[in-house]
Design a protein around this motif. Sequence first.
Motif, PDB file in Angstrom:
ATOM      1  N   ALA A   1       8.249  15.369   1.284  1.00 17.25           N
ATOM      2  CA  ALA A   1       7.546  15.711   2.512  1.00 17.25           C
ATOM      3  C   ALA A   1       6.059  15.828   2.220  1.00 17.25           C
ATOM      4  CB  ALA A   1       8.086  17.024   3.064  1.00 17.25           C
ATOM      5  N   GLY A   2       5.240  15.234   3.100  1.00 14.22           N
ATOM      6  CA  GLY A   2       3.796  15.326   2.953  1.00 14.22           C
ATOM      7  C   GLY A   2       3.177  14.224   2.137  1.00 14.22           C
ATOM      8  N   VAL A   3       3.952  13.419   1.441  1.00 11.63           N
ATOM      9  CA  VAL A   3       3.420  12.325   0.637  1.00 11.63           C
ATOM     10  C   VAL A   3       3.742  11.004   1.312  1.00 11.63           C
ATOM     11  CG1 VAL A   3       3.544  11.083  -1.548  1.00 11.63           C
ATOM     12  CG2 VAL A   3       3.597  13.586  -1.526  1.00 11.63           C
ATOM     13  N   VAL A   4       2.724  10.256   1.640  1.00 10.20           N
ATOM     14  CA  VAL A   4       2.896   8.921   2.213  1.00 10.20           C
ATOM     15  C   VAL A   4       2.350   7.924   1.204  1.00 10.20           C
ATOM     16  CG1 VAL A   4       2.347   7.368   4.109  1.00 10.20           C
ATOM     17  CG2 VAL A   4       2.670   9.811   4.558  1.00 10.20           C
ATOM     18  N   ARG A   5       3.229   7.133   0.612  1.00 12.71           N
ATOM     19  CA  ARG A   5       2.790   6.190  -0.413  1.00 12.71           C
ATOM     20  C   ARG A   5       2.072   5.016   0.214  1.00 12.71           C
ATOM     21  NH1 ARG A   5       7.552   4.484  -3.912  1.00 12.71           N
ATOM     22  NH2 ARG A   5       5.860   3.451  -5.064  1.00 12.71           N
ATOM     23  N   LYS A   6       1.008   4.601  -0.452  1.00 16.04           N
ATOM     24  CA  LYS A   6       0.242   3.470   0.056  1.00 16.04           C
ATOM     25  C   LYS A   6       1.056   2.193  -0.082  1.00 16.04           C
ATOM     26  CE  LYS A   6      -3.708   0.532  -0.482  1.00 16.04           C
ATOM     27  NZ  LYS A   6      -4.844   0.089  -1.281  1.00 16.04           N
ATOM     28  N   PRO A   7       1.151   1.384   0.975  1.00 23.48           N
ATOM     29  CA  PRO A   7       1.879   0.111   0.867  1.00 23.48           C
ATOM     30  C   PRO A   7       1.213  -0.818  -0.146  1.00 23.48           C
ATOM     31  CG  PRO A   7       1.453   0.679   3.172  1.00 23.48           C
ATOM     32  CD  PRO A   7       0.629   1.619   2.330  1.00 23.48           C
ATOM     33  N   THR A   8       2.020  -1.417  -0.994  1.00 22.70           N
ATOM     34  CA  THR A   8       1.511  -2.371  -1.975  1.00 22.70           C
ATOM     35  C   THR A   8       2.439  -3.585  -2.017  1.00 22.70           C
ATOM     36  OG1 THR A   8       2.758  -1.292  -3.760  1.00 22.70           O
ATOM     37  CG2 THR A   8       0.466  -0.610  -3.451  1.00 22.70           C
TER      38      THR A   8
ATOM     39  N   ALA B   1      11.857  -3.291  -9.601  1.00 23.52           N
ATOM     40  CA  ALA B   1      10.753  -3.500  -8.667  1.00 23.52           C
ATOM     41  C   ALA B   1       9.637  -2.489  -8.919  1.00 23.52           C
ATOM     42  CB  ALA B   1      11.255  -3.374  -7.238  1.00 23.52           C
ATOM     43  N   ILE B   2       8.410  -2.987  -8.898  1.00 26.79           N
ATOM     44  CA  ILE B   2       7.219  -2.141  -8.969  1.00 26.79           C
ATOM     45  C   ILE B   2       6.438  -2.362  -7.679  1.00 26.79           C
ATOM     46  CG2 ILE B   2       5.081  -1.633 -10.195  1.00 26.79           C
ATOM     47  CD1 ILE B   2       6.322  -2.758 -12.700  1.00 26.79           C
ATOM     48  N   GLY B   3       6.274  -1.307  -6.893  1.00 24.71           N
ATOM     49  CA  GLY B   3       5.536  -1.417  -5.641  1.00 24.71           C
ATOM     50  C   GLY B   3       6.407  -1.903  -4.509  1.00 24.71           C
ATOM     51  N   GLY B   4       5.778  -2.163  -3.372  1.00 24.91           N
ATOM     52  CA  GLY B   4       6.495  -2.654  -2.211  1.00 24.91           C
ATOM     53  C   GLY B   4       7.500  -1.655  -1.666  1.00 24.91           C
TER      54      GLY B   4
ATOM     55  N   SER C   1      -8.252   1.579  -2.828  1.00 23.00           N
ATOM     56  CA  SER C   1      -8.924   1.351  -1.543  1.00 23.00           C
ATOM     57  C   SER C   1      -9.347  -0.097  -1.355  1.00 23.00           C
ATOM     58  CB  SER C   1     -10.154   2.261  -1.433  1.00 23.00           C
ATOM     59  OG  SER C   1     -11.198   1.826  -2.304  1.00 23.00           O
ATOM     60  N   LYS C   2      -9.349  -0.880  -2.445  1.00 26.58           N
ATOM     61  CA  LYS C   2      -9.888  -2.238  -2.378  1.00 26.58           C
ATOM     62  C   LYS C   2      -8.853  -3.347  -2.564  1.00 26.58           C
ATOM     63  CE  LYS C   2     -14.538  -0.946  -3.904  1.00 26.58           C
ATOM     64  NZ  LYS C   2     -15.207  -1.344  -2.645  1.00 26.58           N
ATOM     65  N   CYS C   3      -7.609  -3.001  -2.881  1.00 30.29           N
ATOM     66  CA  CYS C   3      -6.596  -4.040  -3.053  1.00 30.29           C
ATOM     67  C   CYS C   3      -5.218  -3.461  -2.775  1.00 30.29           C
ATOM     68  CB  CYS C   3      -6.646  -4.647  -4.463  1.00 30.29           C
ATOM     69  SG  CYS C   3      -5.956  -3.573  -5.747  1.00 30.29           S
ATOM     70  N   ASP C   4      -4.238  -4.347  -2.675  1.00 31.32           N
ATOM     71  CA  ASP C   4      -2.865  -3.877  -2.443  1.00 31.32           C
ATOM     72  C   ASP C   4      -1.937  -4.261  -3.595  1.00 31.32           C
ATOM     73  OD1 ASP C   4      -2.659  -6.596  -2.031  1.00 31.32           O
ATOM     74  OD2 ASP C   4      -1.583  -6.442  -0.127  1.00 31.32           O
ATOM     75  N   PHE C   5      -2.508  -4.514  -4.773  1.00 31.81           N
ATOM     76  CA  PHE C   5      -1.664  -4.766  -5.935  1.00 31.81           C
ATOM     77  C   PHE C   5      -0.960  -3.473  -6.340  1.00 31.81           C
ATOM     78  CE2 PHE C   5      -4.867  -8.215  -6.805  1.00 31.81           C
ATOM     79  CZ  PHE C   5      -3.982  -9.267  -6.590  1.00 31.81           C
ATOM     80  N   PRO C   6       0.272  -3.555  -6.833  1.00 29.45           N
ATOM     81  CA  PRO C   6       0.923  -2.350  -7.336  1.00 29.45           C
ATOM     82  C   PRO C   6       0.153  -1.794  -8.523  1.00 29.45           C
ATOM     83  CG  PRO C   6       2.211  -4.314  -7.872  1.00 29.45           C
ATOM     84  CD  PRO C   6       1.139  -4.748  -6.947  1.00 29.45           C
ATOM     85  N   LEU C   7       0.162  -0.472  -8.643  1.00 28.60           N
ATOM     86  CA  LEU C   7      -0.634   0.192  -9.662  1.00 28.60           C
ATOM     87  C   LEU C   7       0.246   0.897 -10.693  1.00 28.60           C
ATOM     88  CD1 LEU C   7      -3.506   1.748  -7.516  1.00 28.60           C
ATOM     89  CD2 LEU C   7      -3.435  -0.466  -8.683  1.00 28.60           C
ATOM     90  N   HIS C   8      -0.062   0.626 -11.955  1.00 29.01           N
ATOM     91  CA  HIS C   8       0.550   1.309 -13.094  1.00 29.01           C
ATOM     92  C   HIS C   8      -0.390   2.462 -13.448  1.00 29.01           C
ATOM     93  CE1 HIS C   8       2.244   1.220 -17.392  1.00 29.01           C
ATOM     94  NE2 HIS C   8       1.197   2.016 -17.463  1.00 29.01           N
ATOM     95  N   VAL C   9       0.085   3.697 -13.293  1.00 30.20           N
ATOM     96  CA  VAL C   9      -0.781   4.870 -13.382  1.00 30.20           C
ATOM     97  C   VAL C   9      -0.507   5.646 -14.657  1.00 30.20           C
ATOM     98  CG1 VAL C   9      -1.234   7.129 -12.325  1.00 30.20           C
ATOM     99  CG2 VAL C   9      -1.115   5.092 -10.900  1.00 30.20           C
ATOM    100  N   GLY C  10      -1.574   6.099 -15.289  1.00 36.85           N
ATOM    101  CA  GLY C  10      -1.448   6.951 -16.460  1.00 36.85           C
ATOM    102  C   GLY C  10      -2.809   7.385 -16.945  1.00 36.85           C
ATOM    103  N   ILE C  11      -2.820   8.448 -17.738  1.00 37.11           N
ATOM    104  CA  ILE C  11      -4.026   8.901 -18.420  1.00 37.11           C
ATOM    105  C   ILE C  11      -3.861   8.504 -19.882  1.00 37.11           C
ATOM    106  CG2 ILE C  11      -5.544  10.858 -18.888  1.00 37.11           C
ATOM    107  CD1 ILE C  11      -5.058  10.358 -15.904  1.00 37.11           C
TER     108      ILE C  11
END
Length: 362
Positions: A2-9, A18-21, A194-204
């Motif tokens: 609840a409260g999280v809306v994932r950005k479409p990719t 599957a990654i994204g979409g 904000s500039k593309c809709d490619f799926p993102l692999h996230v990490g620090i």
Amino acid sequence: MAGVVRKPTRQALVRGVAIGGGAPVTVQAMTKTDTRNVEETCRQALSLAGQGASIVRLAVPDAEAAAALVAIRRQVNVPLVADIHFDHRLALQSLKAGVDKLRINPGNLGGRENLSLVAREARARGVPLRVGVNAGSLERDILEMHGGPTARAIAESALRNAGYLQDLGFDDIVISAKSSDVSTCVDAYRIISSKCDFPLHVGITETGPGLRGIIKSAAGIGALLLEGIGDTIRVSLTAPPEQEVLAGRLVLQSLGLQSGPDIVSCPTCGRVRGPLLEIAAQVAAALEGVERPLKVAVMGCEVNGPGEAREADLGMALTRNGAVLFSRGEVVRTGTASDVLLELIRMAIKEDNPCPETKKSS
């Protein structure tokens, strides 16, 4: 959650994962063995898959490591990613060995012609490419323009390199843009998102050992996921890779992005009625393999304990005389702390019904 809306990719498929979409956020891991050692690399890759890694990455520093991928591919069914730097021939050799994805930095493969060869072979095999840039390896002109590895510099490098592939007609792309500085990394991903809709692999990246690395990773990855940014994650620790997988799963579970037990336990104070630290640790260890949603409360006294335990699917609260066990708000057992703990664990891991009816006992 609840409260999280994932950005479409867009969506990339890595051996069926599957990654994204709109697909669930996945946890990735990287082996820490010498890839040329087939036996050890296979053992670790299978261990990581067993811990919950959906995709496993392997370093490919030379031709011998690339050649080993043939045998590794035969023995490991989990999706495999070859991590390539500097030599496009290693990328081509890895693709022919049957890897399911490549991690590359297009800027260090020796020019557009080499990149074109890799993109052509990847397209022919249906293999996605991850454009992976790090703060420590940005192009000289970008560093000069931005005065260092800022968030905008990292984002510009990632988008520029993805653009190189698009210019070649290749768009089966995943992007990562990492820094060891949490704020810089988070801001870079925000710009890219904000500039593309490619799926993102996230990490620090390069977060350090133990608790320090876990906290840095959770802070950055969690911040992005709460904003709906991120389609797959990797927790990078100076630690055994199985710890990275567990940390990644716990981050997703804490945000409601992956099913699993939510263990609620009090921080303890002078009112605690027993060895709650040990009890909570035993519950956490026992439920590590549980994958279904389950809220479990482990509370230390009569002040807030019964209330919290009643709100959980299963809960126990320590009392002056032992402990009380709750199932979906109802008291189902009283007894010694050790007996109630064992019953809570039994009920939690029971496959058919985690909360069966149980008669009160003392």
